[in-house]
Design a protein around this motif. Sequence first.
Motif, short mmCIF file in Angstrom:
data_model
loop_
_atom_site.label_atom_id
_atom_site.label_comp_id
_atom_site.label_asym_id
_atom_site.label_seq_id
_atom_site.Cartn_x
_atom_site.Cartn_y
_atom_site.Cartn_z
N LYS A 53 10.34 -75.35 12.13
CA LYS A 53 8.94 -75.24 11.71
C LYS A 53 8.52 -73.79 11.56
O LYS A 53 7.73 -73.44 10.67
CB LYS A 53 8.05 -75.95 12.73
CG LYS A 53 6.65 -76.24 12.23
CD LYS A 53 6.69 -77.28 11.11
CE LYS A 53 5.30 -77.68 10.66
NZ LYS A 53 5.34 -78.63 9.52
N GLU A 54 9.06 -72.92 12.41
CA GLU A 54 8.73 -71.50 12.31
C GLU A 54 9.26 -70.89 11.02
O GLU A 54 8.61 -70.01 10.43
CB GLU A 54 9.30 -70.76 13.53
CG GLU A 54 8.59 -71.09 14.84
CD GLU A 54 9.29 -70.52 16.06
OE1 GLU A 54 8.73 -70.63 17.17
OE2 GLU A 54 10.42 -69.97 15.89
N LEU A 55 10.43 -71.35 10.57
CA LEU A 55 11.00 -70.82 9.33
C LEU A 55 10.44 -71.50 8.09
O LEU A 55 10.36 -70.88 7.02
CB LEU A 55 12.53 -70.99 9.35
CG LEU A 55 13.32 -70.05 10.25
CD1 LEU A 55 14.81 -70.35 10.15
CD2 LEU A 55 13.06 -68.59 9.88
N LEU A 56 10.06 -72.76 8.23
CA LEU A 56 9.56 -73.54 7.08
C LEU A 56 8.21 -74.17 7.45
O LEU A 56 8.09 -75.39 7.59
CB LEU A 56 10.57 -74.62 6.70
CG LEU A 56 11.96 -74.13 6.28
CD1 LEU A 56 12.94 -75.29 6.20
CD2 LEU A 56 11.89 -73.40 4.94
N PRO A 57 7.18 -73.35 7.62
CA PRO A 57 5.90 -73.87 8.13
C PRO A 57 5.21 -74.86 7.21
O PRO A 57 4.39 -75.66 7.67
CB PRO A 57 5.06 -72.60 8.31
CG PRO A 57 5.67 -71.60 7.39
CD PRO A 57 7.13 -71.90 7.37
N GLU A 58 5.53 -74.84 5.92
CA GLU A 58 4.85 -75.73 4.98
C GLU A 58 5.56 -77.07 4.83
O GLU A 58 5.03 -77.98 4.19
CB GLU A 58 4.77 -75.05 3.60
CG GLU A 58 4.03 -73.72 3.60
CD GLU A 58 2.61 -73.86 4.10
OE1 GLU A 58 2.17 -72.99 4.87
OE2 GLU A 58 1.95 -74.86 3.75
N GLU A 59 6.73 -77.18 5.41
CA GLU A 59 7.51 -78.41 5.25
C GLU A 59 7.03 -79.51 6.20
O GLU A 59 6.68 -79.24 7.36
CB GLU A 59 8.99 -78.14 5.51
CG GLU A 59 9.65 -77.25 4.47
CD GLU A 59 9.85 -77.95 3.15
OE1 GLU A 59 10.01 -77.26 2.14
OE2 GLU A 59 9.86 -79.20 3.13
N SER A 60 7.05 -80.72 5.71
CA SER A 60 6.76 -81.88 6.56
C SER A 60 8.08 -82.35 7.19
O SER A 60 9.06 -82.59 6.48
CB SER A 60 6.16 -83.01 5.72
OG SER A 60 6.01 -84.19 6.48
N THR A 61 8.10 -82.44 8.50
CA THR A 61 9.33 -82.83 9.20
C THR A 61 9.09 -84.05 10.07
O THR A 61 7.99 -84.28 10.57
CB THR A 61 9.85 -81.68 10.09
OG1 THR A 61 8.87 -81.39 11.09
CG2 THR A 61 10.12 -80.44 9.27
N LEU A 62 10.13 -84.82 10.24
CA LEU A 62 10.11 -85.99 11.13
C LEU A 62 11.37 -85.97 11.97
O LEU A 62 12.48 -85.93 11.44
CB LEU A 62 10.05 -87.29 10.32
CG LEU A 62 10.12 -88.59 11.15
CD1 LEU A 62 8.87 -88.75 12.01
CD2 LEU A 62 10.30 -89.80 10.23
#
Length: 344
Positions: free
Chosen positions: A105-114
């Motif tokens: 999340k720190e590297l890809l803050p705009e990505e939605s993750t599950l």
Amino acid sequence: DQRILDAWWRREIAEAELRRRLRFDREWGYQWEPFYALLCTARDHAEGLYALDCMPREDLRRIRARDRHAAAKISEIRERHPEAAIFVLFGESHLAPQHLPRTTKELLPEESTLTVLQNVDALYWRAVAQHATAVSIGKDAVCVFNSSPLEKYESYRLCLDGWNAAADSIPDFAPAIYNLVFSLSRSLGFRLDSPRNGTQPKYLTDLLPEVVALDEYPHNPDSQLEEKSCAYLADANLFVIKEFQMAEAAEECSRFLYSACRGMVRLPVSAQPIEDALARFGSRLLCPESEVKDRTPTLGDSLYETYLAGKISLPALRRVFLSRLGTREKTLEILADLQYLARS
């Protein structure tokens, strides 16, 4: 290992060479077949296949460094495949919220993750109570279930045994069978060391059956293993294992427990429906995920569902296990009582 995966992806090397060059048996030692099936599925349907982990894998003190490495690789994959859904398969320790999910999340803050966890013990009974195969544990995480905690740990124990055993040795299934017997007994409130056969089976630990693999069994177990992975032979107080399948093993353990509760006397033919129902009930109790599929629920299934709903008490179940059959009339009476309990 990425170049090896790439060569296999381009179909330049075959399965055997991939397995050897990945040092799979030496470094991992798990079953190859499901792992390879996963790779084949990825090659058939995905845009790419990437290795994420880094050395050293044995030192948990380096787990955060491995988190950062994996997150960086995921970021690179996103750059290469900006429109793709990225499926990451990684070790359980890395999936704790403060590890790979946070680092990614720190590297890809705009990505939605599950985050999808699997078979977490603390959440298992919550899923069983909800008749669910998955439960939510926050807005960004779920836990899915395809086995009970007992099955998970027995599978791991058998894997460890396989690592420690010689390549040509016959696997020892006795600890797994005894664990199932003890788990079922404790679940029903039976003691393992009762000195009398009344409200408890007498000295249950002394009655534990011999457990052998099919290759060790000198006699033909008739047709019992033609469609089953294991069988409890009551006359010999013997388990014969062709292949360890948790739900079927739990069912046969229930047959043993019923025999032990009755004093190890031969089962009358008229009582077979009672044993079958208790066997299925015991299997569902230890392996709730082994639900009915494409067939009519049995008496044992109905008994389990009624128990799960809180409509059958443990003392009532113990009385059925301990009931003395005696005459045919008594057997039919007990069967009728069991059917009544299942309809409660």
